[in-house]
Design an enzyme around this catalytic site. Structure first.
Site, PDB file in Angstrom:
ATOM      1  N   SER A  73       5.185   7.235  10.301  1.00  0.00           N
ATOM      2  CA  SER A  73       5.316   7.978  11.558  1.00  0.00           C
ATOM      3  C   SER A  73       5.232   7.044  12.770  1.00  0.00           C
ATOM      4  O   SER A  73       4.581   5.997  12.703  1.00  0.00           O
ATOM      5  CB  SER A  73       4.194   9.015  11.643  1.00  0.00           C
ATOM      6  OG  SER A  73       2.951   8.349  11.647  1.00  0.00           O
ATOM      7  N   GLU A 109       9.806   0.983  10.504  1.00  0.00           N
ATOM      8  CA  GLU A 109      10.852   1.984  10.206  1.00  0.00           C
ATOM      9  C   GLU A 109      10.188   3.341  10.385  1.00  0.00           C
ATOM     10  O   GLU A 109       9.357   3.728   9.556  1.00  0.00           O
ATOM     11  CB  GLU A 109      11.342   1.841   8.763  1.00  0.00           C
ATOM     12  CG  GLU A 109      11.726   0.443   8.330  1.00  0.00           C
ATOM     13  CD  GLU A 109      12.955  -0.087   9.029  1.00  0.00           C
ATOM     14  OE1 GLU A 109      13.783   0.731   9.465  1.00  0.00           O
ATOM     15  OE2 GLU A 109      13.061  -1.307   9.158  1.00  0.00           O
ATOM     16  N   CYS A 168      13.577  11.113   6.952  1.00  0.00           N
ATOM     17  CA  CYS A 168      13.430  10.628   8.331  1.00  0.00           C
ATOM     18  C   CYS A 168      14.726  10.717   9.135  1.00  0.00           C
ATOM     19  O   CYS A 168      14.713  11.016  10.319  1.00  0.00           O
ATOM     20  CB  CYS A 168      12.934   9.197   8.325  1.00  0.00           C
ATOM     21  SG  CYS A 168      13.887   8.136   7.231  1.00  0.00           S
ATOM     22  N   GLU A 203       3.476   7.461  15.367  1.00  0.00           N
ATOM     23  CA  GLU A 203       2.080   7.398  15.836  1.00  0.00           C
ATOM     24  C   GLU A 203       1.347   6.262  15.123  1.00  0.00           C
ATOM     25  O   GLU A 203       0.685   5.437  15.754  1.00  0.00           O
ATOM     26  CB  GLU A 203       1.358   8.731  15.565  1.00  0.00           C
ATOM     27  CG  GLU A 203       1.923   9.928  16.321  1.00  0.00           C
ATOM     28  CD  GLU A 203       3.285  10.411  15.810  1.00  0.00           C
ATOM     29  OE1 GLU A 203       3.590  10.223  14.615  1.00  0.00           O
ATOM     30  OE2 GLU A 203       4.063  10.968  16.621  1.00  0.00           O
ATOM     31  N   LYS A 216       0.848  -1.199   0.000  1.00  0.00           N
ATOM     32  CA  LYS A 216       0.000   0.000   0.000  1.00  0.00           C
ATOM     33  C   LYS A 216       0.883   1.248   0.000  1.00  0.00           C
ATOM     34  O   LYS A 216       1.507   1.585   0.990  1.00  0.00           O
ATOM     35  CB  LYS A 216      -0.938   0.052   1.210  1.00  0.00           C
ATOM     36  CG  LYS A 216      -2.002   1.144   0.977  1.00  0.00           C
ATOM     37  CD  LYS A 216      -2.641   1.662   2.224  1.00  0.00           C
ATOM     38  CE  LYS A 216      -2.017   2.885   2.818  1.00  0.00           C
ATOM     39  NZ  LYS A 216      -1.963   4.100   1.983  1.00  0.00           N
ATOM     40  N   GLY A 225       2.814   3.892  13.356  1.00  0.00           N
ATOM     41  CA  GLY A 225       3.588   2.661  13.577  1.00  0.00           C
ATOM     42  C   GLY A 225       3.125   1.923  14.823  1.00  0.00           C
ATOM     43  O   GLY A 225       3.012   0.691  14.845  1.00  0.00           O
TER      44      GLY A 225
END
Ligand code: NAD
Length: 494
Positions: free
Chosen positions: A243, A264, A298, A245, A189, A247
């Site tokens: 992110s 990750e 990141c 959150e 996705k 994750g």
């Protein structure tokens, strides 16, 4: 291929909109018939409508991946035969690099040369893992008295992948290459902001003859398509990049299903600069790092910790360079920094400048919204803040061209400052004293320590985050490949 040929191919692809998902080798719309729009961040203009999938569509994709795993012969194929197909896939991606790069540049707002680099990185990563798969020992005899015993490495089955919008194609390569080379099947996705290059990739995979159902692409929003994929009990492995959150949510649902998960996540990396660096050269490199993909990276160096004797000179050198960065449309020649990905991201960047100041940070270079003539895109200027590391702008991930500056007196203080973060993705140390560089590199707490460089990725060097930056071992190394195999012990008492 001329630029016009490339643009024609892109136009032709986009003219097929609303773009469908790719399941079991077929292009399929969402059962609901709903779509979402993906736009060019540099102009604000719509690129295409794309099918917005949800639970029922994800069920079909996972079923297709499961069926291909069990019946297409992909999982049992000798590694060298699978390798032939995957090498063909890498070659075809390389051949289509200009088209993929243009799509990526349009969709993600990425400067074209950087997008081209990302496509090539995919190719290199695929070749790296395919070559590895030919040489990894599949059966390992065990020397255990009284038993004829061995371990055998097997692919897991259908694996799910969810990606963010900042490096859609590069991350696709880093993550799916080891899974496919090991004989797994996949459901991917892409982020709703950047689905185009992944859909074009599915076309290429079909053309080179990857068996139907081995590669499936589902498009849609995170709350629907992403949530349905990450919580699907039919997956044997889940990999999420994004992110912390989200994750955390993905890890929770995978935990409920006992599906092994790799995360990750974000970062708040530091660069530690000692007073023996070449000031101009280091300023050039860190300015390059913070403006690379408009700071939406990141592992970027977002906290610059500077030895007091050179603080003023270094800040001046960076400031003058940042003032000259060429902000522009991502496909325009000469552009050094394109837009951020969408209006929300621009608000986020500008919001952190305000919040940082409200908490007492000094605005060394003001940043703010940028105008690019004739383009109604989401542009921001680079900014520098300075002050206490307790400031919100020094603690939280901004994801824009904003660096936070702080001076230090000695090595120990610098290390304490680096390690004061909740994140643990990547830091760098800059000094001409290699003993000091190695010492500091090993004491900074993160998955990656870089010396006299930032943003360093090489196939063969593991890249992973710890703490709030991720779990599960990371990407780009032998371990990543092994992680996409499960170990089976076979034993016969003698
Ligand atoms: P995000 O977490 O908002 O979205 C990432 C993906 O998750 C998207 O595909 C989204 O649709 C999907 N998603 C959203 N809600 C979901 C849900 N409830 N369930 C399942 N999936 C859901 O992140 P983003 O804004 O797209 O990307 C930026 C973040 O990604 C930053 O934190 C950045 O640091 C991180 N990132 C990390 C790495 C790395 O290698 N560590 C690489 C790139 C980006």
């Amino acid at each position: 291929m001329t630029d016009q040929d490339t643009q024609n191919a892109v136009d032709q692809f986009l003219s097929e909109a609303p773009l469908k998902g790719f399941i079991g080798g077929k292009w399929v719309p969402a059962e609901s018939g709903e779509t979402f729009t993906t736009s060019d961040p540099g102009s604000g203009q719509k690129l295409a409508d794309v099918t917005a999938m949800a639970d029922a569509d994800i069920d079909k994709a996972v079923a297709a991946a499961d069926s291909a795993f069990k019946h297409s012969g992909w999982a049992e194929m000798p590694a060298n035969e699978r390798g032939v197909l995957l090498h063909r896939l890498a070659d075809a991606v390389e051949k289509h690099r200009p088209i993929l790069a243009r799509l990526e540049s349009l969709d993600a707002g990425k400067v074209l040369s950087q997008a081209t680099g990302d496509i090539q990185n995919f190719v290199d990563t695929m070749r790296y893992f395919v070559e590895m798969s030919q040489h990894i020992q599949r059966r390992t005899p065990l020397a255990v008295a009284g038993y004829d015993a061995r371990t055998v490495r097997m692919p897991w089955g259908p694996c799910g992948f969810i990606f963010p919008w900042n490096f859609p194609f590069l991350l696709l390569g880093w993550n799916i290459a080891p899974a496919l080379a090991a004989g797994n099947t996949i459901v991917v996705k892409p982020a709703e902001d950047t689905p185009l290059s992944t859909l074009y990739f599915a076309k290429i995979a079909k053309d080179v003859g990857i068996p139907d159902g081995v590669i499936n692409v589902v498009t849609g929003y995170g709350k629907t398509a992403g949530a349905a994929l990450s919580s699907h009990p039919g997956l044997q492995r889940m990999s999420f990049t994004g992110s912390p959150e989200v994750g955390r949510m993905v890890a929770e649902v995978c935990g409920r299903n006992l599906t092994p998960v790799k995360l990750e996540l974000g970062g708040k990396g530091a660069a530690v600069l000692f007073d023996d660096v070449d000031i101009e050269d280091t300023a050039e490199k860190l300015v390059g790092a913070i403006t690379f993909h408009t700071g939406q990276v990141c592992c970027d160096a977002t906290r610059w910790l500077i030895h007091k004797p050179i603080y003023d000179r270094f800040v001046d050198a960076c400031k003058s360079r940042l003032e000259q960065v060429q902000i522009g449309y991502q496909l325009e020649n000469g552009t050094q920094m394109g837009p951020v990905v969408n209006a929300k991201q621009r608000e986020r960047v500008l919001g952190y400048l305000e919040k940082g100041q409200n908490e007492g940070a000094e605005l060394v270079l003001p940043g703010g919204a940028a105008e690019v003539s004739g383009r109604d895109g989401y542009y921001v200027k680079p900014a520098l803040l300075a002050g206490s590391l307790d400031n919100v702008a020094a603690r939280e991930e901004i994801f824009g061209p904003v660096a936070y500056l702080a001076p230090f007196d000695d090595e120990q203080q610098a290390i304490n400052m680096v390690n004061s973060s909740d994140y643990g993705l990547a830091n760098s140390v800059w000094t001409s004293d290699l003993d000091r560089a190695n010492r500091v590199a090993e004491r900074m707490i993160a998955g990656n320590s870089w010396i006299n460089a930032h943003n360093v990725f090489a196939q063969g060097v593991p890249y992973a985050g710890i703490n709030k930056s991720g779990i599960g071992g990371g990407v780009l190394s032998v371990e990543t490949y092994l992680d996409y195999t499960r170990s089976l012990s076979v034993v016969r008492p003698l």
